[in-house]
Motif scaffolding. Structure first.
Motif, PDB file in Angstrom:
ATOM      1  N   LEU A  69      49.309  36.751  41.473  1.00 55.19           N
ATOM      2  CA  LEU A  69      50.681  36.524  41.765  1.00 55.19           C
ATOM      3  C   LEU A  69      51.503  36.255  40.332  1.00 55.19           C
ATOM      4  O   LEU A  69      52.560  36.858  40.249  1.00 55.19           O
ATOM      5  CB  LEU A  69      50.894  35.497  42.622  1.00 55.19           C
ATOM      6  CG  LEU A  69      50.616  36.014  44.278  1.00 55.19           C
ATOM      7  CD1 LEU A  69      50.735  34.666  45.102  1.00 55.19           C
ATOM      8  CD2 LEU A  69      51.597  37.171  44.639  1.00 55.19           C
ATOM      9  N   PRO A  70      51.021  35.437  39.508  1.00 46.85           N
ATOM     10  CA  PRO A  70      51.753  35.157  38.309  1.00 46.85           C
ATOM     11  C   PRO A  70      51.983  36.511  37.458  1.00 46.85           C
ATOM     12  O   PRO A  70      52.703  36.333  36.653  1.00 46.85           O
ATOM     13  CB  PRO A  70      50.730  34.030  37.417  1.00 46.85           C
ATOM     14  CG  PRO A  70      49.879  33.602  38.549  1.00 46.85           C
ATOM     15  CD  PRO A  70      49.660  34.686  39.696  1.00 46.85           C
ATOM     16  N   TYR A  71      51.335  37.515  37.653  1.00 47.70           N
ATOM     17  CA  TYR A  71      51.479  38.617  36.793  1.00 47.70           C
ATOM     18  C   TYR A  71      52.286  39.784  37.744  1.00 47.70           C
ATOM     19  O   TYR A  71      52.353  40.976  37.179  1.00 47.70           O
ATOM     20  CB  TYR A  71      50.080  39.202  36.839  1.00 47.70           C
ATOM     21  CG  TYR A  71      49.317  38.347  35.861  1.00 47.70           C
ATOM     22  CD1 TYR A  71      49.064  38.446  34.412  1.00 47.70           C
ATOM     23  CD2 TYR A  71      48.368  37.335  36.535  1.00 47.70           C
ATOM     24  CE1 TYR A  71      48.350  37.557  33.719  1.00 47.70           C
ATOM     25  CE2 TYR A  71      47.538  36.667  35.745  1.00 47.70           C
ATOM     26  CZ  TYR A  71      47.450  36.727  34.199  1.00 47.70           C
ATOM     27  OH  TYR A  71      46.881  35.880  33.508  1.00 47.70           O
ATOM     28  N   LYS A  72      52.983  39.299  38.785  1.00 45.56           N
ATOM     29  CA  LYS A  72      53.523  40.296  39.794  1.00 45.56           C
ATOM     30  C   LYS A  72      54.576  41.172  38.981  1.00 45.56           C
ATOM     31  O   LYS A  72      54.848  42.476  39.009  1.00 45.56           O
ATOM     32  CB  LYS A  72      54.256  39.499  40.728  1.00 45.56           C
ATOM     33  CG  LYS A  72      54.905  40.360  41.808  1.00 45.56           C
ATOM     34  CD  LYS A  72      55.236  39.497  43.018  1.00 45.56           C
ATOM     35  CE  LYS A  72      55.776  40.411  44.109  1.00 45.56           C
ATOM     36  NZ  LYS A  72      55.602  39.888  45.460  1.00 45.56           N
ATOM     37  N   ASP A  73      55.280  40.716  37.777  1.00 47.35           N
ATOM     38  CA  ASP A  73      56.343  41.578  37.199  1.00 47.35           C
ATOM     39  C   ASP A  73      55.419  42.216  35.746  1.00 47.35           C
ATOM     40  O   ASP A  73      56.383  42.975  35.095  1.00 47.35           O
ATOM     41  CB  ASP A  73      57.314  40.674  36.568  1.00 47.35           C
ATOM     42  CG  ASP A  73      58.170  39.828  37.719  1.00 47.35           C
ATOM     43  OD1 ASP A  73      58.260  40.542  38.759  1.00 47.35           O
ATOM     44  OD2 ASP A  73      58.626  38.919  37.718  1.00 47.35           O
ATOM     45  N   LYS A  74      54.411  42.231  35.711  1.00 47.31           N
ATOM     46  CA  LYS A  74      53.711  42.938  34.529  1.00 47.31           C
ATOM     47  C   LYS A  74      53.077  44.270  35.062  1.00 47.31           C
ATOM     48  O   LYS A  74      53.115  44.377  36.259  1.00 47.31           O
ATOM     49  CB  LYS A  74      52.488  41.884  34.283  1.00 47.31           C
ATOM     50  CG  LYS A  74      52.640  40.772  33.532  1.00 47.31           C
ATOM     51  CD  LYS A  74      52.048  40.454  32.116  1.00 47.31           C
ATOM     52  CE  LYS A  74      52.527  39.138  31.728  1.00 47.31           C
ATOM     53  NZ  LYS A  74      52.663  39.219  30.461  1.00 47.31           N
ATOM     54  N   LYS A  75      53.150  45.047  33.990  1.00 44.60           N
ATOM     55  CA  LYS A  75      52.517  46.275  34.017  1.00 44.60           C
ATOM     56  C   LYS A  75      50.997  46.243  34.712  1.00 44.60           C
ATOM     57  O   LYS A  75      50.286  45.438  33.954  1.00 44.60           O
ATOM     58  CB  LYS A  75      52.574  47.262  32.805  1.00 44.60           C
ATOM     59  CG  LYS A  75      52.254  48.680  33.057  1.00 44.60           C
ATOM     60  CD  LYS A  75      52.437  49.285  31.488  1.00 44.60           C
ATOM     61  CE  LYS A  75      53.548  49.237  30.861  1.00 44.60           C
ATOM     62  NZ  LYS A  75      53.417  49.687  29.523  1.00 44.60           N
ATOM     63  N   GLY A  76      50.725  46.994  35.713  1.00 47.12           N
ATOM     64  CA  GLY A  76      49.390  47.004  36.123  1.00 47.12           C
ATOM     65  C   GLY A  76      49.070  46.228  37.287  1.00 47.12           C
ATOM     66  O   GLY A  76      47.867  46.144  37.872  1.00 47.12           O
ATOM     67  N   TYR A  77      49.973  45.230  37.664  1.00 46.54           N
ATOM     68  CA  TYR A  77      49.963  44.415  38.640  1.00 46.54           C
ATOM     69  C   TYR A  77      49.675  45.324  39.888  1.00 46.54           C
ATOM     70  O   TYR A  77      48.796  45.010  40.812  1.00 46.54           O
ATOM     71  CB  TYR A  77      51.210  43.443  39.111  1.00 46.54           C
ATOM     72  CG  TYR A  77      51.135  42.919  40.442  1.00 46.54           C
ATOM     73  CD1 TYR A  77      50.309  41.676  40.305  1.00 46.54           C
ATOM     74  CD2 TYR A  77      51.785  43.234  41.483  1.00 46.54           C
ATOM     75  CE1 TYR A  77      50.393  40.969  41.539  1.00 46.54           C
ATOM     76  CE2 TYR A  77      51.645  42.598  42.738  1.00 46.54           C
ATOM     77  CZ  TYR A  77      51.119  41.430  42.619  1.00 46.54           C
ATOM     78  OH  TYR A  77      51.006  40.649  44.026  1.00 46.54           O
ATOM     79  N   ASN A  78      50.233  46.379  40.573  1.00 50.96           N
ATOM     80  CA  ASN A  78      50.080  47.068  41.597  1.00 50.96           C
ATOM     81  C   ASN A  78      48.754  47.593  41.629  1.00 50.96           C
ATOM     82  O   ASN A  78      47.937  47.478  42.872  1.00 50.96           O
ATOM     83  CB  ASN A  78      51.148  48.075  41.948  1.00 50.96           C
ATOM     84  CG  ASN A  78      52.358  47.451  42.112  1.00 50.96           C
ATOM     85  OD1 ASN A  78      52.550  46.375  42.723  1.00 50.96           O
ATOM     86  ND2 ASN A  78      53.478  48.195  41.685  1.00 50.96           N
ATOM     87  N   MET A  79      48.304  48.067  40.485  1.00 53.98           N
ATOM     88  CA  MET A  79      46.904  48.859  40.653  1.00 53.98           C
ATOM     89  C   MET A  79      45.917  47.540  40.845  1.00 53.98           C
ATOM     90  O   MET A  79      45.055  47.845  41.289  1.00 53.98           O
ATOM     91  CB  MET A  79      46.747  49.558  39.134  1.00 53.98           C
ATOM     92  CG  MET A  79      45.303  50.289  39.206  1.00 53.98           C
ATOM     93  SD  MET A  79      45.074  51.379  40.443  1.00 53.98           S
ATOM     94  CE  MET A  79      46.036  52.791  39.805  1.00 53.98           C
ATOM     95  N   ALA A  80      46.000  46.815  40.076  1.00 50.22           N
ATOM     96  CA  ALA A  80      44.910  45.456  40.072  1.00 50.22           C
ATOM     97  C   ALA A  80      45.084  44.930  41.482  1.00 50.22           C
ATOM     98  O   ALA A  80      43.880  44.707  41.932  1.00 50.22           O
ATOM     99  CB  ALA A  80      45.542  44.237  38.813  1.00 50.22           C
TER     100      ALA A  80
END
Length: 179
Positions: A69-80
């Motif tokens: 969740l803390p990475y929700k705005d980062k590239k790769g979040y959806n794939m991760a």
């Protein structure tokens, strides 16, 4: 056991069988022709690949969706997140399929290395073959053991980085197919 699990296991079986045949043919034809230097390079390369994929497999079996969740705005979040939801498949592919095939190929590289030494005598050949294969196994296990601790402690970072690489690859693949 879920119906989807059996289907996935069968897909992994077919994929593993296919990749093993291809890589075995390649290693049987290419590895004996390599110099000692390139044989060592091949061994190190396949150990590295096995360790990296094992690290990814451990990261995704360790991580929970909440840690992403803390990475929700980062590239790769959806794939991760998608990989996290399919952790069993990621672990099977990364740890078993890629890891085992790399283990076989690093062993084949070891055989190539010993053959290139042109040793005289069956006892010496047996001793050096056992020593080389033991070193390959020991180094692989040592590196994987170190990487497992790292992977557990940094599963969120590994998941996001893996997701971003895969998203980048998917984007490049889409661009290629449009041309």
């Amino acid at each position: 056991m879920k119906k989807g699990s059996v289907r996935w296991a069968f897909k992994v079986f077919v994929l593993s069988l296919s990749l093993s045949i291809v890589f075995s043919l390649m290693s049987q034809s290419l590895l004996p022709t390599l110099s000692s230097f390139f044989s060592i390079f091949v061994i190190i390369f396949f150990i590295f690949v096995a360790v990296v994929f094992d690290m990814i497999a451990v990261a995704f079996t360790t991580i929970s969706e909440d840690k992403l969740l803390p990475y929700k705005d980062k590239k790769g979040y959806n794939m991760a997140l998608s990989l996290c939801k399919n952790a069993d498949k990621v672990a099977s592919f990364g740890g078993d399929v890629v890891g085992d095939i790399c283990g076989i190929l690093s062993g084949a590289g070891g055989v190539s290395l010993v053959l290139n030494m042109h040793l005289e005598g069956d006892e010496l050949n047996l001793l050096v073959t056992c020593l080389v294969s033991s070193i390959i196994a020991g180094v692989t296990i040592f590196c994987k053991a170190i990487m497992k601790s790292y992977s557990i402690e940094n599963c969120d970072k590994i998941a996001i980085k893996t997701g971003s690489y895969l998203e980048f690859g998917r984007k490049k693949q889409k661009e290629k197919t449009k041309k």
